[in-house]
Every structure is written in C-alpha cells, then in structure tokens.
Design a protein around this motif. Structure first.
Motif, PDB file in Angstrom:
ATOM      1  N   ASP A  43       0.861  -1.196  -0.060  1.00  0.00           N
ATOM      2  CA  ASP A  43       0.151   0.201   0.083  1.00  0.00           C
ATOM      3  C   ASP A  43       0.896   1.240  -0.023  1.00  0.00           C
ATOM      4  OD1 ASP A  43      -2.213  -1.567  -0.011  1.00  0.00           O
ATOM      5  OD2 ASP A  43      -2.435  -1.664   2.275  1.00  0.00           O
ATOM      6  N   THR A  44       2.202   1.205  -0.433  1.00  0.00           N
ATOM      7  CA  THR A  44       2.976   2.288  -0.326  1.00  0.00           C
ATOM      8  C   THR A  44       2.729   3.200  -1.507  1.00  0.00           C
ATOM      9  OG1 THR A  44       4.832   0.961   0.424  1.00  0.00           O
ATOM     10  CG2 THR A  44       5.258   3.026  -0.635  1.00  0.00           C
ATOM     11  N   ASP A  45       2.485   4.510  -1.091  1.00  0.00           N
ATOM     12  CA  ASP A  45       2.519   5.700  -2.432  1.00  0.00           C
ATOM     13  C   ASP A  45       3.812   5.633  -3.146  1.00  0.00           C
ATOM     14  OD1 ASP A  45       0.336   5.950  -0.987  1.00  0.00           O
ATOM     15  OD2 ASP A  45       0.436   8.295  -0.911  1.00  0.00           O
ATOM     16  N   TRP A  46       4.057   4.325  -4.122  1.00  0.00           N
ATOM     17  CA  TRP A  46       5.403   4.115  -4.526  1.00  0.00           C
ATOM     18  C   TRP A  46       5.826   5.279  -5.469  1.00  0.00           C
ATOM     19  CZ3 TRP A  46       7.766   0.199  -2.661  1.00  0.00           C
ATOM     20  CH2 TRP A  46       7.076  -0.878  -2.255  1.00  0.00           C
ATOM     21  N   HIS A  47       7.069   5.662  -5.109  1.00  0.00           N
ATOM     22  CA  HIS A  47       8.111   6.639  -5.907  1.00  0.00           C
ATOM     23  C   HIS A  47       7.277   8.041  -6.037  1.00  0.00           C
ATOM     24  CE1 HIS A  47      10.362   3.160  -6.727  1.00  0.00           C
ATOM     25  NE2 HIS A  47       9.213   2.504  -7.306  1.00  0.00           N
ATOM     26  N   VAL A  48       6.220   8.282  -5.108  1.00  0.00           N
ATOM     27  CA  VAL A  48       5.545   9.607  -5.457  1.00  0.00           C
ATOM     28  C   VAL A  48       6.586  10.564  -5.156  1.00  0.00           C
ATOM     29  CG1 VAL A  48       4.567  10.105  -3.151  1.00  0.00           C
ATOM     30  CG2 VAL A  48       3.196  10.766  -5.143  1.00  0.00           C
ATOM     31  N   ASP A  49       7.703  10.567  -4.419  1.00  0.00           N
ATOM     32  CA  ASP A  49       8.642  11.632  -4.040  1.00  0.00           C
ATOM     33  C   ASP A  49       9.448  11.765  -5.439  1.00  0.00           C
ATOM     34  OD1 ASP A  49       9.626   9.055  -3.597  1.00  0.00           O
ATOM     35  OD2 ASP A  49      10.809   9.648  -1.990  1.00  0.00           O
ATOM     36  N   ARG A  50       9.771  10.733  -5.925  1.00  0.00           N
ATOM     37  CA  ARG A  50      10.457  10.905  -7.079  1.00  0.00           C
ATOM     38  C   ARG A  50       9.604  11.473  -8.338  1.00  0.00           C
ATOM     39  NH1 ARG A  50      13.227   5.756 -10.674  1.00  0.00           N
ATOM     40  NH2 ARG A  50      13.788   6.898 -12.471  1.00  0.00           N
ATOM     41  N   LEU A  51       8.355  10.968  -8.412  1.00  0.00           N
ATOM     42  CA  LEU A  51       7.589  11.561  -9.516  1.00  0.00           C
ATOM     43  C   LEU A  51       7.504  13.248  -9.370  1.00  0.00           C
ATOM     44  CD1 LEU A  51       5.475  10.753 -11.666  1.00  0.00           C
ATOM     45  CD2 LEU A  51       3.654  11.087  -9.726  1.00  0.00           C
ATOM     46  N   TYR A  52       7.507  13.747  -8.316  1.00  0.00           N
ATOM     47  CA  TYR A  52       7.311  15.255  -8.123  1.00  0.00           C
ATOM     48  C   TYR A  52       8.727  16.000  -8.241  1.00  0.00           C
ATOM     49  CZ  TYR A  52       2.027  14.915  -7.375  1.00  0.00           C
ATOM     50  OH  TYR A  52       1.018  14.754  -7.599  1.00  0.00           O
ATOM     51  N   ARG A  53       9.886  15.093  -7.899  1.00  0.00           N
ATOM     52  CA  ARG A  53      11.119  15.853  -7.705  1.00  0.00           C
ATOM     53  C   ARG A  53      11.283  16.707  -8.829  1.00  0.00           C
ATOM     54  NH1 ARG A  53      14.691  11.429  -7.106  1.00  0.00           N
ATOM     55  NH2 ARG A  53      13.738  10.922  -5.302  1.00  0.00           N
ATOM     56  N   ASP A  54      11.712  17.879  -8.511  1.00  0.00           N
ATOM     57  CA  ASP A  54      12.009  19.187  -9.383  1.00  0.00           C
ATOM     58  C   ASP A  54      11.095  19.586 -10.351  1.00  0.00           C
ATOM     59  OD1 ASP A  54      14.763  19.101  -8.327  1.00  0.00           O
ATOM     60  OD2 ASP A  54      15.292  17.264  -9.651  1.00  0.00           O
TER      61      ASP A  54
END
Length: 268
Positions: A43-54
């Motif tokens: 149930d992780t919000d997978w890679h959502v931090d990478r998705l929005y980075r920059d």
C-alpha cells in the motif's frame, strides 16, 4: 540505525509538497511482526517523491520516512474515521487495501503502542509540516499545501471499478479558496488522456482537512494519482517507468506552476 522521521527541503515558493505515504522504512522490531503480505508493503505511495522531484523549483518538500504500516500520517490521530460508513484503513492499519491482515497472529499493536507511535512518528511529522506552513505563510502571506498521494488503480475494498488518474480533494471545497480548486481542475481536465474527478472517493485526508484554512491564508489540496499513470506495473516490484511518467509529469509541472502563480496573485 533509526533514520530521521521526516525529510525536509526548504524552498522559497508559496507551494509546499507533502508526502506522508512515500516512506518505506520500518524499525526491524515492527517489520518482524508483519506477515509476509505486510512485509511486501503493497500500500505504499510508490515513488511519489521521485515523481514530483524538481517539477516546481523552489517548492518546499516534507516527506515522511516511515511506512504507513508504522502509523498513517494522513489519519486523524484521534482514530476517528475520515470516511464514516465507507471502507478504509486505520491510523495503524490492521488490514491492507485488499482487506487482508498484515500482522502475524497476535502481533498487531495495542492501544498503548499506538499512542507511543503517535508521539514518535505522527506528531514529529506534523510538527515539521506545520512549521513549514508557518514559515512559508510568513514569507508570502499565503501558503499552498499540496498533499502528494498515489494508489493502485483497482482496490475493490476501497472503491468500485478503475480509479481515475487524477483525484483532486479539497474536502468538498472547504480546504482552499475556490480559485485554487478551479485552476487545478481545469489543468487536469485539459489533459484528456487522464480521467479526472474532484472530491470523489478521495476528497482529502486528515492533512488536507486539518491544515486547509483559506480564511487564514492556508490552502490545501490533496492529489491522489492512479499508479498506472507512472509505474511499469502496479504489482511488485512496483518499478517507476520514466517513459510512462513523462507526460504525467508535464501535467503536474503545469499544475504546480499554476498554483504557485495563483498564490502570488492572491498574496496580500
């Protein structure tokens, strides 16, 4: 070694990107008590931090390091349900989004342990987020809190059918000035390849509802993304796919930029 509870990057934009469910870290003492399904962290919000980075230079970011199975940073710490009468998961989940147990028999935390986890994880995350909201509002006279989420496109325990890609939540238009909701909705709907709904199944979690005080200059929006729009697969290993994600990121970049411009226009 225990990592910090929250990662913070301070920026000079009026927009704050919060990510309460991107973390995958669990203390070994908790990880060992999860069953095989729980340890898969489905149930992780997978890679959502990478998705929005920059995507928005200058945006402040506040990201929880711990996994939502430790404690859910987007739930009311009182334990009160955000969606009365609808299936959901708890402050410390006992089941996953498929309504399957995640703890070994007898290993789910009791009330005392949950209170301790609130103090150790939930409260520090929100103290950091509240501090950044105040810092940004003091600088600009206004702050826009954009809560970043994602979820599998199909989760019958939580919702019927295929989830739209863009799920905007503003607590039924209470957590932000209507102009922010209108700007976000227009940009999402203009991307016709991505179905959009506003205040549907996900109308904003505790973060959005708790901090969204437009009369005080704090405007909060939750974005729940269907993971098919940026993952190679919605099953393990949940790999990020840069090619699939690129057109989605282009829309998100426009959306965040528009929110920042709108905030500057409304800044007192």
């Amino acid at each position: 070694m225990t990592p910090s509870v929250v990662d913070i990057v301070e920026g000079n934009s009026p927009v704050i990107l919060a990510a309460p469910h991107a973390g995958t870290w669990l203390p070994e003492s908790i990880h060992a008590r999860l069953n095989e399904r729980g340890q898969a962290l489905l149930d992780t919000d997978w890679h959502v931090d990478r998705l929005y980075r920059d995507l928005l230079p200058g945006a402040t970011t506040v990201t929880a390091r711990f996994h939502r199975y430790v404690i859910d940073a987007n739930r009311d710490p009182s334990g009160q349900s955000l969606y009365p009468g609808q299936n959901t998961t708890a402050l410390v989940p006992e089941v996953d989004f498929d309504n399957q147990p995640i703890w070994q028999t007898g290993e789910a935390p009791d009330a005392d342990e949950i209170r301790a986890r609130i103090q150790t994880y939930h409260a520090p995350y929100h103290a950091a987020l509240a501090a950044q909201i105040e810092r940004v509002r003091a600088r600009h006279g206004i702050a826009v809190l954009y809560d970043c989420h994602s979820i599998r496109s199909q989760a019958p325990f939580l919702f019927d059918g295929l989830l739209p890609v863009f799920n905007l939540g503003t607590d039924n238009s209470r957590s932000c000035d209507p102009v922010f909701e209108a700007v976000a909705t227009q940009i999402c709907q203009a991307a016709s390849s991505y179905p959009t709904v506003v205040n549907g199944r996900f109308r904003g979690g505790w973060t959005t509802r708790h901090y969204g005080r437009p009369e005080q200059g704090v405007h909060a929006i939750q974005m729940e993304l269907a993971q098919r729009a940026y993952l190679a697969t919605e099953r393990p290993p949940f790999d990020f796919d840069a090619q699939i994600a690129a057109p989605l990121q282009a829309v998100l970049r426009d959306l965040l930029h528009a929110l920042a411009v709108t905030a500057q226009e409304l800044s007192p």
